[in-house]
Enzyme design. Structure first.
Site, PDB file in Angstrom:
ATOM      1  CE1 TYR A 132      -4.120   1.687   0.450  1.00 57.74           C
ATOM      2  CE2 TYR A 132      -3.263   2.550   2.507  1.00 57.74           C
ATOM      3  CZ  TYR A 132      -4.227   2.548   1.519  1.00 57.74           C
ATOM      4  OH  TYR A 132      -5.282   3.419   1.604  1.00 57.74           O
ATOM      5  NE  ARG A 185      -6.179  11.916  -6.416  1.00 58.79           N
ATOM      6  CZ  ARG A 185      -6.228  10.928  -5.511  1.00 58.79           C
ATOM      7  NH1 ARG A 185      -5.315   9.973  -5.448  1.00 58.79           N
ATOM      8  NH2 ARG A 185      -7.220  10.866  -4.655  1.00 58.79           N
ATOM      9  CE  LYS A 203      -6.841   3.053  -1.653  1.00 60.44           C
ATOM     10  NZ  LYS A 203      -7.115   3.908  -0.491  1.00 60.44           N
ATOM     11  CD  GLU A 274      -9.003   4.421  -3.746  1.00 57.51           C
ATOM     12  OE1 GLU A 274      -9.870   3.817  -3.113  1.00 57.51           O
ATOM     13  OE2 GLU A 274      -8.429   5.438  -3.300  1.00 57.51           O
ATOM     14  CG  ASP A 275      -6.150   6.931  -6.252  1.00 53.84           C
ATOM     15  OD1 ASP A 275      -6.848   7.336  -5.313  1.00 53.84           O
ATOM     16  OD2 ASP A 275      -4.977   6.550  -6.102  1.00 53.84           O
ATOM     17  CG  ASP A 297     -11.148   4.887  -0.402  1.00 53.86           C
ATOM     18  OD1 ASP A 297     -11.640   5.013   0.726  1.00 53.86           O
ATOM     19  OD2 ASP A 297      -9.950   4.611  -0.616  1.00 53.86           O
ATOM     20  CG  ASP A 298      -9.535   8.770  -3.762  1.00 54.74           C
ATOM     21  OD1 ASP A 298      -8.550   8.534  -3.065  1.00 54.74           O
ATOM     22  OD2 ASP A 298      -9.802   8.127  -4.798  1.00 54.74           O
ATOM     23  CG  ASN A 447      -1.100   8.956   0.864  1.00 49.72           C
ATOM     24  OD1 ASN A 447      -0.442   9.045   1.886  1.00 49.72           O
ATOM     25  ND2 ASN A 447      -2.402   8.727   0.859  1.00 49.72           N
ATOM     26  CG  ASN A 492      -4.240   5.774   4.165  1.00 49.23           C
ATOM     27  OD1 ASN A 492      -5.158   5.112   3.682  1.00 49.23           O
ATOM     28  ND2 ASN A 492      -3.187   6.141   3.464  1.00 49.23           N
TER      29      ASN A 492
HETATM   30  N1  NAI Z   1      -4.617  10.151   3.440  1.00 51.43           N
HETATM   31  C1  NAI Z   1      -5.613   9.697   2.713  1.00 51.43           C
HETATM   32  O1  NAI Z   1      -6.379   8.821   3.140  1.00 51.43           O
HETATM   33  C2  NAI Z   1      -5.860  10.253   1.359  1.00 51.43           C
HETATM   34  C3  NAI Z   1      -4.946  11.058   0.752  1.00 51.43           C
HETATM   35  N2  NAI Z   1      -5.201  11.563  -0.492  1.00 51.43           N
HETATM   36  C4  NAI Z   1      -4.158  12.374  -1.097  1.00 51.43           C
HETATM   37  O2  NAI Z   1      -4.633  13.680  -1.265  1.00 51.43           O
HETATM   38  C5  NAI Z   1      -4.010  14.272  -2.383  1.00 51.43           C
HETATM   39  C6  NAI Z   1      -5.044  14.973  -3.218  1.00 51.43           C
HETATM   40  O3  NAI Z   1      -6.008  14.075  -3.687  1.00 51.43           O
HETATM   41  P1  NAI Z   1      -7.280  14.635  -4.512  1.00 51.43           P
HETATM   42  O4  NAI Z   1      -8.031  15.617  -3.722  1.00 51.43           O
HETATM   43  O5  NAI Z   1      -8.039  13.487  -5.002  1.00 51.43           O
HETATM   44  O6  NAI Z   1      -6.528  15.345  -5.714  1.00 51.43           O
HETATM   45  P2  NAI Z   1      -7.047  16.467  -6.694  1.00 51.43           P
HETATM   46  O7  NAI Z   1      -6.115  16.478  -7.827  1.00 51.43           O
HETATM   47  O8  NAI Z   1      -8.501  16.268  -6.930  1.00 51.43           O
HETATM   48  O9  NAI Z   1      -6.877  17.828  -5.862  1.00 51.43           O
HETATM   49  C7  NAI Z   1      -5.661  18.421  -5.526  1.00 51.43           C
HETATM   50  C8  NAI Z   1      -5.950  19.812  -5.029  1.00 51.43           C
HETATM   51  O10 NAI Z   1      -4.756  20.339  -4.474  1.00 51.43           O
HETATM   52  C9  NAI Z   1      -4.574  21.652  -4.960  1.00 51.43           C
HETATM   53  N3  NAI Z   1      -3.158  22.009  -4.963  1.00 51.43           N
HETATM   54  C10 NAI Z   1      -2.184  21.550  -5.777  1.00 51.43           C
HETATM   55  N4  NAI Z   1      -1.027  22.169  -5.515  1.00 51.43           N
HETATM   56  C11 NAI Z   1      -1.276  23.020  -4.503  1.00 51.43           C
HETATM   57  C12 NAI Z   1      -0.491  23.965  -3.821  1.00 51.43           C
HETATM   58  N5  NAI Z   1       0.784  24.144  -4.104  1.00 51.43           N
HETATM   59  N6  NAI Z   1      -1.086  24.683  -2.836  1.00 51.43           N
HETATM   60  C13 NAI Z   1      -2.382  24.516  -2.531  1.00 51.43           C
HETATM   61  N7  NAI Z   1      -3.180  23.639  -3.165  1.00 51.43           N
HETATM   62  C14 NAI Z   1      -2.624  22.903  -4.140  1.00 51.43           C
HETATM   63  C15 NAI Z   1      -5.166  21.645  -6.350  1.00 51.43           C
HETATM   64  O11 NAI Z   1      -5.471  22.956  -6.787  1.00 51.43           O
HETATM   65  C16 NAI Z   1      -6.396  20.801  -6.107  1.00 51.43           C
HETATM   66  O12 NAI Z   1      -7.435  21.593  -5.606  1.00 51.43           O
HETATM   67  C17 NAI Z   1      -3.247  13.165  -3.082  1.00 51.43           C
HETATM   68  O13 NAI Z   1      -1.883  13.264  -2.758  1.00 51.43           O
HETATM   69  C18 NAI Z   1      -3.793  11.899  -2.476  1.00 51.43           C
HETATM   70  O14 NAI Z   1      -2.830  10.881  -2.387  1.00 51.43           O
HETATM   71  C19 NAI Z   1      -6.362  11.327  -1.158  1.00 51.43           C
HETATM   72  C20 NAI Z   1      -7.303  10.506  -0.606  1.00 51.43           C
HETATM   73  C21 NAI Z   1      -7.094   9.878   0.684  1.00 51.43           C
HETATM   74  C1  PYR Z   2      -5.058   6.858   0.339  1.00 47.59           C
HETATM   75  C2  PYR Z   2      -5.658   7.209  -0.924  1.00 47.59           C
HETATM   76  O1  PYR Z   2      -6.732   6.736  -1.253  1.00 47.59           O
HETATM   77  C3  PYR Z   2      -4.999   8.156  -1.788  1.00 47.59           C
HETATM   78  O2  PYR Z   2      -3.952   8.677  -1.429  1.00 47.59           O
HETATM   79  O3  PYR Z   2      -5.533   8.398  -2.868  1.00 47.59           O
HETATM   80 MG    MG Z   3      -7.156   7.021  -3.293  1.00 45.08          MG
END
Ligand code: NAI
Ligand code: PYR
Ligand code: MG
Length: 605
Positions: A132, A185, A203, A274-275, A297-298, A447, A492
């Site tokens: 993961y 993504r 996953k 997912e993603d 999930d996201d 991540n 997470n």
């Molecule tokens: N910890 C967890 O369980 C999870 C973590 N994530 C992580 O969250 C991140 C984003 O995922 P999504 O929202 O789906 O992506 P997304 O691509 O839909 O959104 C990213 C957002 O971040 C903004 N952004 C990019 N660069 C930036 C900067 N320098 N300053 C401020 N904002 C900025 C973009 O404008 C956009 O609004 C990924 O790295 C993903 O791995 C996502 C889901 C679960």
């Molecule tokens: C953890 C997860 O779903 C993500 O980073 O997109």
């Molecule tokens: Mg994800």
């Protein structure tokens, strides 16, 4: 209203000391193969573990060395090879070591799933970072080069019109859980096209390990509609379609066809999206959530985990939960994850404060603070754009930088879901020292590790030792000197999605409702004791993931019953489910969890 009743420390001690009892069923397993075909089928293969009688029965005599090795001996042998690999790769480059570890696990996965999942379950803390996040990200980036054997199914834009028949190529007669991606993504790594298949695989490994979903009933799926990643399009080894991504109706018609095909063959299969890039994440969720048993999930899993963490930080400040409505929360990242979190947080504030709720949320994207003055705002972000007059007291304006926002707002919580590594820099973290909270919270949830908004060490060093810290990928706890430890929470969605899927499955839910998701988040939020929360421990240790997942699964099941979407599973109907007490529901869920043991194999023509 939130029903959070913290458990007693005594109960938590029990959790730590007792590994969840195996609910394994070791009844015979019918197999239609014989001889070498069985040895090449990882679902049934036992390697040298086939007893002599079984070797006779299945035509295996002579195809294996004569000595029978027990499951326990095989387990020990694998772990010894793994530990020596760890030793032999010490001091080598991080990515090389990570991929070497992934390879040894993947080879076992390809050969003998029963042993693989036992190894994974018993060593989940060590192996989750490999199968993961973070290593899965590296695997996706290098997938075309690492590819040896296919896993899961691939539906591409070229398969339009064929999916209804293709779905019957999958060898299992029953599928319970599908994780689907279009690779657009992948974590914070962007568009990885077909190489994103690593995410559904990882996953679903967590589904087996945490939720006890039977690995013969899982299906990772890649929907390859092209890629806009120039590097991949030019890579001669790239294994996906070398064309730009489909857009608009063309894109949706592919997803529609896939969803119809899946549900024609397995009407009760649950699909986790997912993603997907944000526009399709929201659009597909709205399109399918009232027709199929599915969730994103996201958007939804992440929201529940973040909300549980945010409520934990209120508890850690010694404040009543209703104080959540007064917390100033800065969310960095207005994508599917950030907006999912804010939507769920808004629902929670509204339940607590009623219609007069006035949440103090500040949302930033790559262009800075989002306000109503912005020329073009994505409709999903619009409810969180600040009005001019709301910002006057802070002296902020449209597009204000993160540093300025943190300095002027003095937030209780700084939460990153931006995918932008290191954006919580020294200046931002130092500004969090002036937070209005006695225990400021910093969540660097992006991540994989390199994309985390900050490291755990930097957070404790620059923002102070009294913070609560969470990160999407694992970090070691931080040594603060004098015997003090800065605890790292892994914030997470792995703490929720397995339980959401499991609860939906065992209830036989028709759809996944907001009530079921809220129940999942509430369950996670109330899992920790007050004493743990005081120490900054917001989530259970990953070693307890099977136990928390069973609890979450039961909470989701009960919510499905209350919301009248439960249709029952196997021979347990909705009426019987509704008559179960809370404890009986947890036991019932646990009884439905698969556990890896070698079942006797019986051949049938
Ligand atoms: N910890 C967890 O369980 C999870 C973590 N994530 C992580 O969250 C991140 C984003 O995922 P999504 O929202 O789906 O992506 P997304 O691509 O839909 O959104 C990213 C957002 O971040 C903004 N952004 C990019 N660069 C930036 C900067 N320098 N300053 C401020 N904002 C900025 C973009 O404008 C956009 O609004 C990924 O790295 C993903 O791995 C996502 C889901 C679960
Ligand atoms: C953890 C997860 O779903 C993500 O980073 O997109
Ligand atoms: Mg994800």
């Amino acid at each position: 209203m939130w029903r959070i009743v913290a458990r007693s420390a005594a109960m938590s001690g029990l959790r730590g000391s007792r590994r969840m009892a195996s609910t394994a069923m070791s009844g015979p397993c019918i197999i239609r193969k014989r001889g070498a075909d069985i040895l090449h089928d990882p679902w049934f293969n036992k390697d040298t573990g086939f007893p002599v009688t079984e070797r006779d029965r299945l035509g295996l005599r002579g195809l294996l060395p004569p000595r029978v090795i027990s499951f326990e001996q095989q387990y020990t042998r694998f772990m010894e090879s793994y530990r020596s690999l760890e030793k032999n790769t010490q001091g080598q480059k991080e990515d090389f070591v990570a991929l070497s570890k992934w390879r040894i696990l993947n080879r076992l996965h390809d050969r003998n799933e029963t042993l693989y999942y036992r190894v994974l379950i018993n060593n989940i803390k060590d192996f989750a970072p490999i199968i993961y996040t973070p290593t899965v990200g590296l695997v996706c980036q290098n997938y075309s080069g690492l590819f040896r054997r296919p896993r899961g199914m691939y539906f591409s834009a070229k398969d339009k019109g064929e999916m209804m028949s293709m779905i019957y190529n999958w060898p299992a007669s029953q599928v319970d859980m599908i994780v689907l991606t279009d690779g657009s993504r992948i974590l914070g790594l962007g568009d990885l096209g077909v190489q994103g298949i690593g995410i559904p695989i990882g996953k679903l490994d967590m589904y087996v390990a945490a939720a006890g979903i039977n690995p013969q009933r899982i299906l990772p799926v890649m929907l390859d509609v092209g890629t806009n990643n120039k590097r991949l399009l030019e890579d001669r080894l790239y294994l996906g379609l070398r064309q730009p991504r489909l857009e608009g109706e063309e894109y949706l018609s592919i997803v529609d066809e896939f969803m119809e095909a899946v549900h024609a063959r397995w009407p009760k299969a649950i699909v986790q999206f997912e993603d997907f890039q944000m526009k399709w994440a929201f659009e597909t969720l709205q399109r399918y959530r009232n027709r199929f048993c599915m969730f994103n999930d996201d958007i939804q899993g992440t929201a529940g985990v973040a909300l549980a963490g945010l409520l934990g930080t209120v508890r850690s400040q010694g404040r009543p939960l209703t104080d959540f409505a007064n917390q100033k929360i800065v969310v960095v990242g207005a994508g599917s994850a950030g907006l999912g979190v804010l939507n769920m947080a808004l629902q929670a504030v509204s339940r607590m404060a009623g219609p007069v709720a006035n949440p103090h949320f500040f949302l930033l994207d790559k262009d800075g603070l989002i306000t109503k003055d912005r020329d073009v705002i994505d409709p999903s972000a619009a409810p969180f754009a600040k009005a001019h007059q709301e910002l006057e007291e802070f002296g902020l304006r449209e597009g204000a930088s993160l540093t300025e926002v943190v300095k002027k707002v003095k937030p209780h919580v700084l939460l990153g879901l931006s995918g932008c590594g290191g954006i919580f820099n020294e200046e931002v973290l130092t500004a969090m020292k002036e937070s209005d909270s006695i225990k400021p919270a910093i969540f660097a949830m992006s991540n994989p590790t390199k994309n985390a908004e900050c490291t755990a060490k930097d957070a404790f060093q620059f923002a102070g030792e009294n913070i609560v810290f969470g990160s999407g990928s694992p970090f070691e706890n931080v040594d603060l000197g004098d015997g003090k430890v800065g605890h790292v929470n892994q914030a997470n969605n792995m703490y929720l999605f397995p339980g959401i899927g499991l609860g939906a499955l065992v209830s036989g839910a028709r759809i996944i409702t907001d009530g079921m998701l809220q129940a999942a988040a509430e369950c996670l939020a109330s899992y920790m004791t007050d004493e743990e929360i005081q120490r900054g421990v917001l989530y259970p240790s990953i070693d307890c993931i099977r136990d928390i997942t069973a609890e979450v699964g039961a909470a989701v099941l009960r919510a499905a019953v209350v919301e009248e979407v439960a249709e029952g599973y196997h021979d347990v109907g909705p009426k019987e489910l509704s008559n179960m007490s809370r404890e009986e529901t947890v036991l019932h869920v646990k009884r439905n969890m698969w556990y890896p043991v070698y079942s006797p194999l019986v051949h049938e023509k």
